[in-house]
Scaffold this motif. Structure first.
Motif, PDB file in Angstrom:
ATOM      1  N   LEU A 152      45.676  43.550  36.879  1.00  0.00           N
ATOM      2  CA  LEU A 152      47.261  43.770  37.340  1.00  0.00           C
ATOM      3  C   LEU A 152      47.095  45.126  38.098  1.00  0.00           C
ATOM      4  O   LEU A 152      48.339  45.370  39.055  1.00  0.00           O
ATOM      5  N   LYS A 153      46.514  46.111  37.593  1.00  0.00           N
ATOM      6  CA  LYS A 153      46.626  47.359  38.287  1.00  0.00           C
ATOM      7  C   LYS A 153      45.392  47.652  39.435  1.00  0.00           C
ATOM      8  O   LYS A 153      45.526  48.552  40.009  1.00  0.00           O
ATOM      9  N   GLU A 154      44.862  46.475  39.802  1.00  0.00           N
ATOM     10  CA  GLU A 154      43.838  46.559  41.137  1.00  0.00           C
ATOM     11  C   GLU A 154      44.485  46.792  42.303  1.00  0.00           C
ATOM     12  O   GLU A 154      45.759  46.243  42.642  1.00  0.00           O
ATOM     13  N   GLU A 155      43.986  47.422  43.135  1.00  0.00           N
ATOM     14  CA  GLU A 155      44.443  47.786  44.491  1.00  0.00           C
ATOM     15  C   GLU A 155      44.301  46.516  45.455  1.00  0.00           C
ATOM     16  O   GLU A 155      43.099  45.780  45.250  1.00  0.00           O
ATOM     17  N   ASN A 156      45.110  45.777  46.033  1.00  0.00           N
ATOM     18  CA  ASN A 156      45.194  44.649  46.934  1.00  0.00           C
ATOM     19  C   ASN A 156      45.414  44.911  48.347  1.00  0.00           C
ATOM     20  O   ASN A 156      45.587  44.220  49.276  1.00  0.00           O
ATOM     21  N   ASN A 157      44.811  46.020  48.664  1.00  0.00           N
ATOM     22  CA  ASN A 157      45.062  46.620  50.306  1.00  0.00           C
ATOM     23  C   ASN A 157      46.324  46.081  50.826  1.00  0.00           C
ATOM     24  O   ASN A 157      46.330  45.662  51.856  1.00  0.00           O
ATOM     25  N   GLY A 158      47.457  46.286  50.356  1.00  0.00           N
ATOM     26  CA  GLY A 158      48.516  45.927  50.731  1.00  0.00           C
ATOM     27  C   GLY A 158      49.032  44.189  50.951  1.00  0.00           C
ATOM     28  O   GLY A 158      49.902  43.968  51.418  1.00  0.00           O
ATOM     29  N   LYS A 159      48.255  43.439  50.248  1.00  0.00           N
ATOM     30  CA  LYS A 159      48.503  41.956  50.406  1.00  0.00           C
ATOM     31  C   LYS A 159      49.038  41.425  48.858  1.00  0.00           C
ATOM     32  O   LYS A 159      48.723  42.176  47.738  1.00  0.00           O
ATOM     33  N   ASN A 160      49.699  40.641  49.137  1.00  0.00           N
ATOM     34  CA  ASN A 160      50.293  39.709  48.041  1.00  0.00           C
ATOM     35  C   ASN A 160      49.290  39.001  47.389  1.00  0.00           C
ATOM     36  O   ASN A 160      48.850  38.047  47.837  1.00  0.00           O
ATOM     37  N   LYS A 161      48.649  39.464  46.134  1.00  0.00           N
ATOM     38  CA  LYS A 161      47.427  38.581  45.398  1.00  0.00           C
ATOM     39  C   LYS A 161      47.837  38.438  43.997  1.00  0.00           C
ATOM     40  O   LYS A 161      48.456  39.376  43.528  1.00  0.00           O
ATOM     41  N   VAL A 162      47.504  37.326  43.274  1.00  0.00           N
ATOM     42  CA  VAL A 162      47.723  37.233  42.007  1.00  0.00           C
ATOM     43  C   VAL A 162      46.202  37.023  41.377  1.00  0.00           C
ATOM     44  O   VAL A 162      45.729  36.024  42.002  1.00  0.00           O
ATOM     45  N   TYR A 163      45.722  37.567  40.337  1.00  0.00           N
ATOM     46  CA  TYR A 163      44.817  37.323  39.724  1.00  0.00           C
ATOM     47  C   TYR A 163      44.918  36.398  38.566  1.00  0.00           C
ATOM     48  O   TYR A 163      45.808  36.787  37.713  1.00  0.00           O
ATOM     49  N   SER A 164      44.162  35.337  38.197  1.00  0.00           N
ATOM     50  CA  SER A 164      44.316  34.607  37.038  1.00  0.00           C
ATOM     51  C   SER A 164      43.043  35.207  35.983  1.00  0.00           C
ATOM     52  O   SER A 164      41.971  34.798  36.221  1.00  0.00           O
ATOM     53  N   PRO A 165      43.178  35.789  34.904  1.00  0.00           N
ATOM     54  CA  PRO A 165      42.153  36.299  33.987  1.00  0.00           C
ATOM     55  C   PRO A 165      41.524  34.912  33.475  1.00  0.00           C
ATOM     56  O   PRO A 165      40.316  35.150  33.465  1.00  0.00           O
ATOM     57  N   LEU A 166      42.180  33.972  33.405  1.00  0.00           N
ATOM     58  CA  LEU A 166      41.465  32.593  32.830  1.00  0.00           C
ATOM     59  C   LEU A 166      40.476  32.159  33.742  1.00  0.00           C
ATOM     60  O   LEU A 166      39.262  31.816  33.530  1.00  0.00           O
ATOM     61  N   SER A 167      40.848  32.261  35.224  1.00  0.00           N
ATOM     62  CA  SER A 167      40.013  31.763  36.002  1.00  0.00           C
ATOM     63  C   SER A 167      38.909  32.668  36.229  1.00  0.00           C
ATOM     64  O   SER A 167      37.557  32.100  36.495  1.00  0.00           O
ATOM     65  N   ILE A 168      38.991  34.031  35.881  1.00  0.00           N
ATOM     66  CA  ILE A 168      37.707  35.115  36.155  1.00  0.00           C
ATOM     67  C   ILE A 168      36.959  34.739  34.997  1.00  0.00           C
ATOM     68  O   ILE A 168      35.684  34.641  34.912  1.00  0.00           O
ATOM     69  N   LYS A 169      37.669  34.370  33.775  1.00  0.00           N
ATOM     70  CA  LYS A 169      36.491  34.243  32.539  1.00  0.00           C
ATOM     71  C   LYS A 169      35.745  33.204  32.764  1.00  0.00           C
ATOM     72  O   LYS A 169      34.622  32.910  32.463  1.00  0.00           O
ATOM     73  N   TYR A 170      36.403  31.951  33.334  1.00  0.00           N
ATOM     74  CA  TYR A 170      35.626  30.848  33.599  1.00  0.00           C
ATOM     75  C   TYR A 170      34.628  30.930  34.703  1.00  0.00           C
ATOM     76  O   TYR A 170      33.183  30.600  34.463  1.00  0.00           O
ATOM     77  N   ALA A 171      34.590  31.637  35.749  1.00  0.00           N
ATOM     78  CA  ALA A 171      33.729  32.078  36.615  1.00  0.00           C
ATOM     79  C   ALA A 171      32.461  33.088  36.005  1.00  0.00           C
ATOM     80  O   ALA A 171      31.239  32.727  36.367  1.00  0.00           O
ATOM     81  N   LEU A 172      32.830  33.961  35.240  1.00  0.00           N
ATOM     82  CA  LEU A 172      32.051  34.686  34.444  1.00  0.00           C
ATOM     83  C   LEU A 172      31.052  33.985  33.684  1.00  0.00           C
ATOM     84  O   LEU A 172      29.920  34.054  33.495  1.00  0.00           O
ATOM     85  N   ALA A 173      31.695  32.867  32.807  1.00  0.00           N
ATOM     86  CA  ALA A 173      31.051  31.947  31.893  1.00  0.00           C
ATOM     87  C   ALA A 173      29.908  31.374  32.779  1.00  0.00           C
ATOM     88  O   ALA A 173      28.806  31.127  32.298  1.00  0.00           O
ATOM     89  N   MET A 174      30.365  30.601  33.869  1.00  0.00           N
ATOM     90  CA  MET A 174      29.510  29.791  34.670  1.00  0.00           C
ATOM     91  C   MET A 174      28.340  30.503  35.098  1.00  0.00           C
ATOM     92  O   MET A 174      27.366  30.344  35.311  1.00  0.00           O
ATOM     93  N   LEU A 175      28.798  31.837  35.575  1.00  0.00           N
ATOM     94  CA  LEU A 175      27.627  32.673  36.133  1.00  0.00           C
ATOM     95  C   LEU A 175      26.471  33.016  35.099  1.00  0.00           C
ATOM     96  O   LEU A 175      25.313  32.950  35.328  1.00  0.00           O
ATOM     97  N   LYS A 176      27.255  33.223  33.656  1.00  0.00           N
ATOM     98  CA  LYS A 176      26.199  33.663  32.718  1.00  0.00           C
ATOM     99  C   LYS A 176      25.415  32.434  32.189  1.00  0.00           C
ATOM    100  O   LYS A 176      24.263  32.762  32.106  1.00  0.00           O
ATOM    101  N   GLU A 177      25.650  31.324  32.365  1.00  0.00           N
ATOM    102  CA  GLU A 177      25.051  29.979  32.258  1.00  0.00           C
ATOM    103  C   GLU A 177      23.815  30.034  32.949  1.00  0.00           C
ATOM    104  O   GLU A 177      22.556  29.264  32.549  1.00  0.00           O
ATOM    105  N   GLY A 178      23.850  30.627  34.199  1.00  0.00           N
ATOM    106  CA  GLY A 178      22.699  30.487  35.251  1.00  0.00           C
ATOM    107  C   GLY A 178      21.876  31.916  35.062  1.00  0.00           C
ATOM    108  O   GLY A 178      20.905  31.881  35.966  1.00  0.00           O
ATOM    109  N   ALA A 179      22.290  32.811  34.456  1.00  0.00           N
ATOM    110  CA  ALA A 179      21.652  34.103  34.467  1.00  0.00           C
ATOM    111  C   ALA A 179      20.534  34.457  33.381  1.00  0.00           C
ATOM    112  O   ALA A 179      20.541  33.384  32.502  1.00  0.00           O
ATOM    113  N   SER A 180      19.784  35.459  33.663  1.00  0.00           N
ATOM    114  CA  SER A 180      18.947  35.472  32.628  1.00  0.00           C
ATOM    115  C   SER A 180      18.575  37.061  32.297  1.00  0.00           C
ATOM    116  O   SER A 180      19.064  37.884  33.477  1.00  0.00           O
TER     117      SER A 180
END
Length: 170
Positions: A25-53
């Motif tokens: 919520l406090k991230e700088e958006n360079n003057g653009k209207n952006k909304v972040y979904s923490p749930l979406s970011i958690k899913y992306a991180l989890a999928m990355l973790k599955e392929g990482a070592s």
């Protein structure tokens, strides 16, 4: 020498709202209207973790913590989809076990693309957000990319308590 990874200050602790969720919520958006979904970011991180070592997996794990991922059922009001777009030239390099795992565990779609234009990715985003998000990427955004890992979340519901009256003129 062994690299010691530092624990993230934004560790996801259980399934409640915490500092990780509020950080965006406090991230700088360079003057653009952006909304972040923490749930979406958690899913992306989890999928990355599955392929990482190694150290990379350890660092992602320090953020993801003990978060328990649910499989959501999509409906006419909710769309939660995960995706992995992989450049065609890397198709033979992607571990089939990883592909099957993210399909099964995270209900992820996997597509192979030439990344010459953003049209396939934009079509996927549009289809999975009830056509509310269109043309998210420009062709220049995806040029020289090898893969794209993403999540689309769309909720189409009426508010129980409306913020403002529909009849009010502005």
């Amino acid at each position: 020498t062994k690299t010691v990874s530092k624990k993230s200050e934004y560790r996801i602790a259980n399934n409640s709202i915490n500092d990780f969720d509020l950080f965006f919520l406090k991230e700088e958006n360079n003057g653009k209207n952006k909304v972040y979904s923490p749930l979406s970011i958690k899913y992306a991180l989890a999928m990355l973790k599955e392929g990482a070592s190694g150290n990379t997996k350890e660092q992602i794990s320090s953020v993801v913590g003990d978060y328990k991922f649910k499989k959501y059922s999509n409906s006419k009001n909710l769309s939660l989809q995960n995706v992995l777009f992989v450049k065609n030239s890397y198709k033979q390099n992607i571990n089939e076990n990883y592909i099957n795992l993210i399909k099964d565990k995270y209900n992820s779609n996997v597509f192979y693309d030439d990344f010459a234009s953003a049209s396939n990715i934009n079509s996927w985003v549009s289809e999975n957000t009830f056509k509310q998000i269109n043309d998210l990427f420009l062709d220049s955004d995806i040029n020289n990319k090898d893969f794209l890992l993403g999540n689309a979340l769309a909720i189409d519901m009426e508010w129980v308590n409306k913020i403002q009256s529909e009849n009010k003129e502005y």
